[in-house]
Every structure is written in structure tokens, then in C-alpha cells.
Design a protein around this motif. Structure first.
Motif, PDB file in Angstrom:
ATOM      1  N   SER A 149       0.380  -2.227  -9.162  1.00  0.00           N
ATOM      2  CA  SER A 149       1.547  -2.658  -8.394  1.00  0.00           C
ATOM      3  C   SER A 149       1.612  -4.187  -8.321  1.00  0.00           C
ATOM      4  CB  SER A 149       1.492  -2.091  -6.971  1.00  0.00           C
ATOM      5  OG  SER A 149       0.399  -2.665  -6.284  1.00  0.00           O
ATOM      6  N   VAL A 152      -0.013  -9.057 -12.166  1.00  0.00           N
ATOM      7  CA  VAL A 152      -0.779  -8.957 -13.409  1.00  0.00           C
ATOM      8  C   VAL A 152      -0.850  -7.500 -13.886  1.00  0.00           C
ATOM      9  CG1 VAL A 152      -3.197  -9.096 -14.155  1.00  0.00           C
ATOM     10  CG2 VAL A 152      -2.100 -11.083 -13.129  1.00  0.00           C
ATOM     11  N   THR A 171      -2.956   2.588  -8.128  1.00  0.00           N
ATOM     12  CA  THR A 171      -2.795   1.759  -6.932  1.00  0.00           C
ATOM     13  C   THR A 171      -3.836   2.229  -5.919  1.00  0.00           C
ATOM     14  OG1 THR A 171      -1.367   1.299  -5.037  1.00  0.00           O
ATOM     15  CG2 THR A 171      -0.890   3.317  -6.231  1.00  0.00           C
ATOM     16  N   GLY A 172      -4.243   1.308  -5.058  1.00  0.00           N
ATOM     17  CA  GLY A 172      -5.186   1.691  -4.015  1.00  0.00           C
ATOM     18  C   GLY A 172      -4.482   1.952  -2.697  1.00  0.00           C
ATOM     19  N   THR A 173      -3.146   1.844  -2.692  1.00  0.00           N
ATOM     20  CA  THR A 173      -2.364   1.977  -1.458  1.00  0.00           C
ATOM     21  C   THR A 173      -1.512   3.240  -1.565  1.00  0.00           C
ATOM     22  OG1 THR A 173      -2.270  -0.438  -1.352  1.00  0.00           O
ATOM     23  CG2 THR A 173      -0.718   0.758   0.050  1.00  0.00           C
ATOM     24  N   VAL A 262     -11.912 -11.477 -19.333  1.00  0.00           N
ATOM     25  CA  VAL A 262     -10.592 -11.982 -19.738  1.00  0.00           C
ATOM     26  C   VAL A 262     -10.293 -13.216 -18.901  1.00  0.00           C
ATOM     27  CG1 VAL A 262      -8.118 -11.470 -19.850  1.00  0.00           C
ATOM     28  CG2 VAL A 262      -9.795  -9.640 -20.276  1.00  0.00           C
TER      29      VAL A 262
HETATM   30  N1  NAP Z   1      -8.317 -13.211 -15.764  1.00  0.00           N
HETATM   31  C1  NAP Z   1      -7.233 -13.946 -15.749  1.00  0.00           C
HETATM   32  O1  NAP Z   1      -6.940 -14.710 -16.666  1.00  0.00           O
HETATM   33  C2  NAP Z   1      -6.312 -13.832 -14.575  1.00  0.00           C
HETATM   34  C3  NAP Z   1      -5.039 -14.399 -14.575  1.00  0.00           C
HETATM   35  C4  NAP Z   1      -4.211 -14.221 -13.463  1.00  0.00           C
HETATM   36  C5  NAP Z   1      -4.694 -13.497 -12.372  1.00  0.00           C
HETATM   37  N2  NAP Z   1      -5.943 -12.987 -12.391  1.00  0.00           N
HETATM   38  C6  NAP Z   1      -6.482 -12.200 -11.280  1.00  0.00           C
HETATM   39  O2  NAP Z   1      -5.872 -10.938 -11.278  1.00  0.00           O
HETATM   40  C7  NAP Z   1      -5.899 -10.434  -9.946  1.00  0.00           C
HETATM   41  C8  NAP Z   1      -4.523  -9.946  -9.572  1.00  0.00           C
HETATM   42  O3  NAP Z   1      -3.612 -11.035  -9.490  1.00  0.00           O
HETATM   43  P1  NAP Z   1      -2.077 -10.810  -9.163  1.00  0.00           P
HETATM   44  O4  NAP Z   1      -1.426 -12.131  -9.212  1.00  0.00           O
HETATM   45  O5  NAP Z   1      -1.574  -9.672  -9.941  1.00  0.00           O
HETATM   46  O6  NAP Z   1      -2.173 -10.374  -7.617  1.00  0.00           O
HETATM   47  P2  NAP Z   1      -1.255  -9.334  -6.811  1.00  0.00           P
HETATM   48  O7  NAP Z   1       0.134  -9.400  -7.337  1.00  0.00           O
HETATM   49  O8  NAP Z   1      -1.514  -9.573  -5.377  1.00  0.00           O
HETATM   50  O9  NAP Z   1      -1.858  -7.939  -7.238  1.00  0.00           O
HETATM   51  C9  NAP Z   1      -3.171  -7.546  -6.899  1.00  0.00           C
HETATM   52  C10 NAP Z   1      -3.197  -6.046  -6.700  1.00  0.00           C
HETATM   53  O10 NAP Z   1      -4.545  -5.665  -6.466  1.00  0.00           O
HETATM   54  C11 NAP Z   1      -4.585  -4.576  -5.581  1.00  0.00           C
HETATM   55  N3  NAP Z   1      -5.637  -4.752  -4.561  1.00  0.00           N
HETATM   56  C12 NAP Z   1      -6.684  -3.960  -4.396  1.00  0.00           C
HETATM   57  N4  NAP Z   1      -7.458  -4.388  -3.401  1.00  0.00           N
HETATM   58  C13 NAP Z   1      -6.869  -5.469  -2.884  1.00  0.00           C
HETATM   59  C14 NAP Z   1      -7.178  -6.337  -1.806  1.00  0.00           C
HETATM   60  N5  NAP Z   1      -8.277  -6.167  -1.061  1.00  0.00           N
HETATM   61  N6  NAP Z   1      -6.337  -7.359  -1.552  1.00  0.00           N
HETATM   62  C15 NAP Z   1      -5.242  -7.551  -2.299  1.00  0.00           C
HETATM   63  N7  NAP Z   1      -4.887  -6.746  -3.344  1.00  0.00           N
HETATM   64  C16 NAP Z   1      -5.704  -5.719  -3.627  1.00  0.00           C
HETATM   65  C17 NAP Z   1      -3.203  -4.473  -4.913  1.00  0.00           C
HETATM   66  O11 NAP Z   1      -2.608  -3.286  -5.389  1.00  0.00           O
HETATM   67  P3  NAP Z   1      -2.627  -1.939  -4.536  1.00  0.00           P
HETATM   68  O12 NAP Z   1      -2.297  -2.274  -3.113  1.00  0.00           O
HETATM   69  O13 NAP Z   1      -1.588  -1.159  -5.231  1.00  0.00           O
HETATM   70  O14 NAP Z   1      -3.994  -1.368  -4.723  1.00  0.00           O
HETATM   71  C18 NAP Z   1      -2.419  -5.653  -5.467  1.00  0.00           C
HETATM   72  O15 NAP Z   1      -1.092  -5.293  -5.818  1.00  0.00           O
HETATM   73  C19 NAP Z   1      -6.428 -11.555  -9.051  1.00  0.00           C
HETATM   74  O16 NAP Z   1      -7.796 -11.338  -8.813  1.00  0.00           O
HETATM   75  C20 NAP Z   1      -6.221 -12.782  -9.906  1.00  0.00           C
HETATM   76  O17 NAP Z   1      -7.111 -13.829  -9.579  1.00  0.00           O
HETATM   77  C21 NAP Z   1      -6.745 -13.125 -13.474  1.00  0.00           C
END
Ligand code: NAP
Length: 324
Positions: A149, A152, A171-173, A262
């Protein structure tokens, strides 16, 4: 101009203010961009707390990525005033103007609009780097995508589907299962809770997954080690769940899978030609209308707090876009 400035680190966003700051001065090699839209990423939230690997000197203007119009550029930069571009330079996107190195922006795919362009760089760049460049995704493979959700995660679902994979999104929600079904064309959406391997085995006819894309970590990572097929790859993308998992090295050995880190931005910096190819591949798919970032909502910069709080509360499906 106005910008969202982080002047102290805080857990409750108290160190941020949307305030008047001087206009950025363009240096040689940079393009000055009038920002029309910017999107929020998880690292933006972590940076307000000092919990991200990049710790900019304080004060700094928040915001990883934007889309906008070039106002000023070097004659030999390949850009001219009026060009529509998207990109970012780690900070500075939540402002009316930003001056960034010319290599940090890409021409906008024709006809996609500023909000979608602002949501294209980090999420799809990471998805493409993970799934295609490092994961070697092929049509017909099974892919398990966690945090689906999120920005990324949802980008990875869309990209994998466009490239012909079978996708299980998690999803975890609980109340996001239906929202995620509506927002994506994943073959299945499941709740990533407890022992979800049994559901993955059932959905894949026992084959398990060729690729697992994990931006969440912690318990999700642990259970994912049971979901990867022999010869498959577990892609470590992030730790949105807050816990960095450990793995005993006998597990990938016995089960014959690889754990692959990654780091999309760093990958593109170390291998600029590959980074360019990845950006072009994403831009081409977007220009063809095959990638359409799911925008949860568009808010003015002045409502930045609502955006950050929604992300912290896991209340978003897709991306939140902010506009000056
Ligand atoms: N490796 C790379 O190059 C790279 C690049 C960009 C981002 N990232 C990383 O990818 C991750 C996701 O980034 P994003 O921008 O997609 O964030 P986001 O839009 O907030 O999405 C994160 C998702 O993770 C899930 N989640 C599970 N446990 C959580 C918690 N305790 N707190 C918040 N969310 C939680 C949530 O989905 P549900 O509620 O549906 O479970 C949420 O929708 C981050 O860790 C970010 O640092 C990595």
C-alpha cells in the motif's frame, strides 16, 4: 520563497515549519526549477527524526523529490527555461524553487502531469532497480510484494504486473486489504500477519515466489525467508516496520535463495549509465501510459503536517503529493 524547513530533529514534527526562506542561488552545473508538485517518501519522515542513513546538516529544506519547470540552466546543460522535469537531490523539494545538479533531473514524460511526475522517481526507480535490474524479473514469475500500500510497494506491484509477473501484494493493516485491491491489479492481496507462507504456497500452487520485494523488514522479512522459491531472490528494500531482521546464513544456503540489498539511489550514483537506463525505462513506461502512480491525495505545502502524520500512521495508499 516559502519552504518546509527542518530546524531541529524531533519525533513529533515540532522541529518543522513552513516558512519564508531566501531563494536558492543557482551554481554552475545546476538547474533552477520552479516546483509545481512534490511527493512524500518514508525517508522524508525518518529525516525529521534523524533516523535515516542520510543526516543533512540543520537547518535543511525537507523533500526528496519534485516535478516542475526549469527557470534557469547552463546553455550546455541540455535543459532550457520552460522544460518540464522531475527528480530531486535528497533534500529541498518541499519549496517553491530548488537549484539542483542538472543530472538530478529528468525530462518529464509527455502528458503525465506534475503530481504523477513528482511520484515517479524514487518509488518506480527503486522498484525497477530491485525487480528488474537486480532481481532479473521475467514474465510469468511469481513475485511477493510487501508494504504494497506504500509508495515504493505499490509502484513495485504496478511495474511487476506491467512486466507480466504474477503478483501477491501484502499489507499489514487489515482495513487496507480492500483499498489495496481497488488501487492495484495484483493477482492476490493478503494480510501479512503471522504465518502467511501457507497462503503464498496455496496461491502459487506450491511453487513459492521467485522474487520477494521487502520494504518492511522485521517479522515480514523473517516469514519471507519461507516464501522464496529455490533459486529465488529476497530483495531487501527497507525497514518501514522499524526492526532490521537477522538471518542465519544456513537458511539461504539450504533453501538455495539469495538475499539482495537494493539501494536504488546509490546504485544509480555508482553506475551512472545503468541509473540513466533505469530512469529512461521508467519514463518510457510512464509516457506509454503503462505506469500511473496512484495518488492518495494532493495537499498544499501548508498542510505538510497532515501528510507526514498520515504516513507515520500508515494511512496512505500510494503517494501523497504536496503542491506550493
Ligand atoms: N532501498 C531503496 O533504494 C529505497 C528507496 C526508497 C525507499 N526505501 C524504503 O522503502 C520503505 C518504504 O518507503 P515508502 O516511501 O514506500 O513508505 P510508505 O509509503 O510509508 O510505505 C511503507 C509501507 O510499509 C508498511 N508498514 C509496515 N509496518 C510499518 C510501520 N511500522 N510504519 C509505517 N509503515 C509500515 C505500510 O503498509 P501497511 O500499513 O499496508 O502494512 C506502509 O504503507 C522505507 O523503509 C524506505 O526507507 C528504500
Amino acid at each position: 520563497m516559502k519552504a518546509l524547513v527542518v530546524s531541529t530533529l524531533s519525533q513529533d514534527l515540532s522541529g518543522l515549519a513552513y516558512t519564508e526562506v531566501p531563494m536558492p542561488e543557482r551554481k554552475p552545473g545546476e538547474v533552477l526549477v520552479r516546483i509545481r508538485a512534490a511527493s512524500l517518501n518514508f525517508p522524508d519522515l525518518l529525516m525529521t527524526r534523524g533516523e535515516y542513513q542520510l543526516k543533512p546538516d540543520l537547518p535543511f529544506i525537507a523533500g526528496l523529490e519534485f516535478a516542475g519547470e526549469v527557470v534557469e540552466a547552463d546553455a550546455d546543460s541540455g535543459f532550457a527555461p520552460g522544460d518540464q522535469v522531475y527528480g530531486g537531490n535528497k533534500t529541498g523539494a518541499f519549496a517553491e524553487y530548488a537549484s539542483v545538479p542538472a543530472r538530478a533531473v529528468t525530462r518529464m514524460p509527455h502528458g503525465i502531469g506534475f503530481p504523477a511526475a513528482a511520484a515517479l522517481g524514487a518509488a518506480y526507480g527503486t522498484a525497477y532497480t530491485g525487480l528488474v535490474e537486480l532481481g532479473g524479473l521475467k514474465a510469468g514469475q511469481w513475485v511477493l510484494i510487501h508494504g504494497a500500500s506504500g509508495g515504493v510497494g505499490l509502484a513495485a506491484v504496478e511495474l511487476a504486473k506491467r512486466l507480466g509477473a504474477h503478483v501477491i501484494a501484502t499489507t499489514g493493516t487489515p482495513d487496507k486489504v480492500e483499498r489495496l485491491k481497488a488501487a492495484s491489479d495484483a493477482d492476490a492481496v493478503i494480510l501479512a500477519e503471522g504465518r502467511f507462507r501457507e497462503q503464498v504456497a496455496e496461491l502459487t500452487g506450491g511453487a513459492l515466489c521467485d522474487l520477494v520485494y521487502d520494504p518492511v523488514g522485521g517479522d515480514i522479512f523473517d516469514e519471507s525467508t519461507r516464501c522464496v522459491a529455490f533459486g529465488g531472490k529476497l530483495l531487501v528494500v527497507g525497514f518501514a516496520g522499524g526492526r532490521i531482521a537477522d538471518i542465519s546464513t544456513n537458511i539461504p544456503l539450504i533453501k538455495g535463495f539469495s538475499v539482495v540489498g537494493v539501494r536504488a539511489g546509490e546504485y544509480a550514483r555508482r553506475f551512472p549509465e545503468r541509473g540513466k537506463a533505469i530512469r529512461e525505462a521508467v519514463a518510457t513506461l510512464a509516457a506509454d501510459g503503462r505506469l500511473n502512480p496512484h495518488i492518495d491525495r494532493v495537499l498544499p505545502f501548508s498542510r505538510w503536517r497532515e501528510a507526514y502524520e498520515a504516513m507515520a500512521a500508515r494511512g496512505i495508499v500510494g503517494k501523497i503529493v504536496l503542491e506550493p
